[in-house]
Design a protein around this motif. Sequence first.
Motif, PDB file in Angstrom:
ATOM      1  N   SER A 295       0.845  -1.183   0.000  1.00 43.20           N
ATOM      2  CA  SER A 295       0.000   0.000   0.000  1.00 43.20           C
ATOM      3  C   SER A 295       0.884   1.237   0.000  1.00 43.20           C
ATOM      4  O   SER A 295       1.983   1.235   0.527  1.00 43.20           O
ATOM      5  N   THR A 296       0.389   2.288  -0.605  1.00 41.30           N
ATOM      6  CA  THR A 296       1.112   3.553  -0.646  1.00 41.30           C
ATOM      7  C   THR A 296       0.740   4.376   0.560  1.00 41.30           C
ATOM      8  O   THR A 296      -0.426   4.533   0.883  1.00 41.30           O
ATOM      9  N   VAL A 297       1.747   4.894   1.231  1.00 38.84           N
ATOM     10  CA  VAL A 297       1.526   5.769   2.384  1.00 38.84           C
ATOM     11  C   VAL A 297       1.990   7.150   1.966  1.00 38.84           C
ATOM     12  O   VAL A 297       3.111   7.343   1.526  1.00 38.84           O
ATOM     13  N   GLN A 298       1.104   8.121   2.128  1.00 39.74           N
ATOM     14  CA  GLN A 298       1.430   9.480   1.722  1.00 39.74           C
ATOM     15  C   GLN A 298       1.909  10.267   2.926  1.00 39.74           C
ATOM     16  O   GLN A 298       1.289  10.263   3.977  1.00 39.74           O
ATOM     17  N   LYS A 299       3.016  10.939   2.746  1.00 48.71           N
ATOM     18  CA  LYS A 299       3.593  11.752   3.817  1.00 48.71           C
ATOM     19  C   LYS A 299       3.503  13.214   3.440  1.00 48.71           C
ATOM     20  O   LYS A 299       3.783  13.585   2.311  1.00 48.71           O
ATOM     21  N   LYS A 300       3.101  14.042   4.407  1.00 52.58           N
ATOM     22  CA  LYS A 300       3.035  15.480   4.138  1.00 52.58           C
ATOM     23  C   LYS A 300       4.440  16.049   4.087  1.00 52.58           C
ATOM     24  O   LYS A 300       5.313  15.662   4.849  1.00 52.58           O
ATOM     25  N   ASP A 301       4.632  17.000   3.189  1.00 51.59           N
ATOM     26  CA  ASP A 301       5.926  17.680   3.139  1.00 51.59           C
ATOM     27  C   ASP A 301       5.910  18.899   4.059  1.00 51.59           C
ATOM     28  O   ASP A 301       4.939  19.133   4.771  1.00 51.59           O
ATOM     29  N   GLU A 302       6.960  19.678   4.060  1.00 41.19           N
ATOM     30  CA  GLU A 302       7.060  20.835   4.941  1.00 41.19           C
ATOM     31  C   GLU A 302       5.964  21.870   4.699  1.00 41.19           C
ATOM     32  O   GLU A 302       5.600  22.631   5.585  1.00 41.19           O
ATOM     33  N   ASN A 303       5.416  21.903   3.493  1.00 41.97           N
ATOM     34  CA  ASN A 303       4.387  22.892   3.155  1.00 41.97           C
ATOM     35  C   ASN A 303       2.976  22.426   3.498  1.00 41.97           C
ATOM     36  O   ASN A 303       2.022  23.131   3.254  1.00 41.97           O
ATOM     37  N   GLY A 304       2.857  21.210   4.044  1.00 42.82           N
ATOM     38  CA  GLY A 304       1.541  20.713   4.440  1.00 42.82           C
ATOM     39  C   GLY A 304       0.942  19.874   3.382  1.00 42.82           C
ATOM     40  O   GLY A 304      -0.078  19.316   3.438  1.00 42.82           O
TER      41      GLY A 304
END
Length: 58
Positions: free
Chosen positions: A49-58
């Motif tokens: 499964s793909t897990v999405q991570k927020k970057d520094e900009n949200g």
Amino acid sequence: METFKEIVPFLKESRIAKALTEKHKIYESHVRMFWKSVRYDENEKTIYSTVQKKDENG
């Protein structure tokens, strides 16, 4: 059980104990998002499964 005597105190003092013993909220939207992106490999008996991570900009 004798082989685990040394690891139990370590686990009790670590963050792992908190993660395993505290109740966590599981949001239905997160579960649905997971199952939308999941892929099962029958040969390897593995769920991907793909897990999405927020970057520094949200």
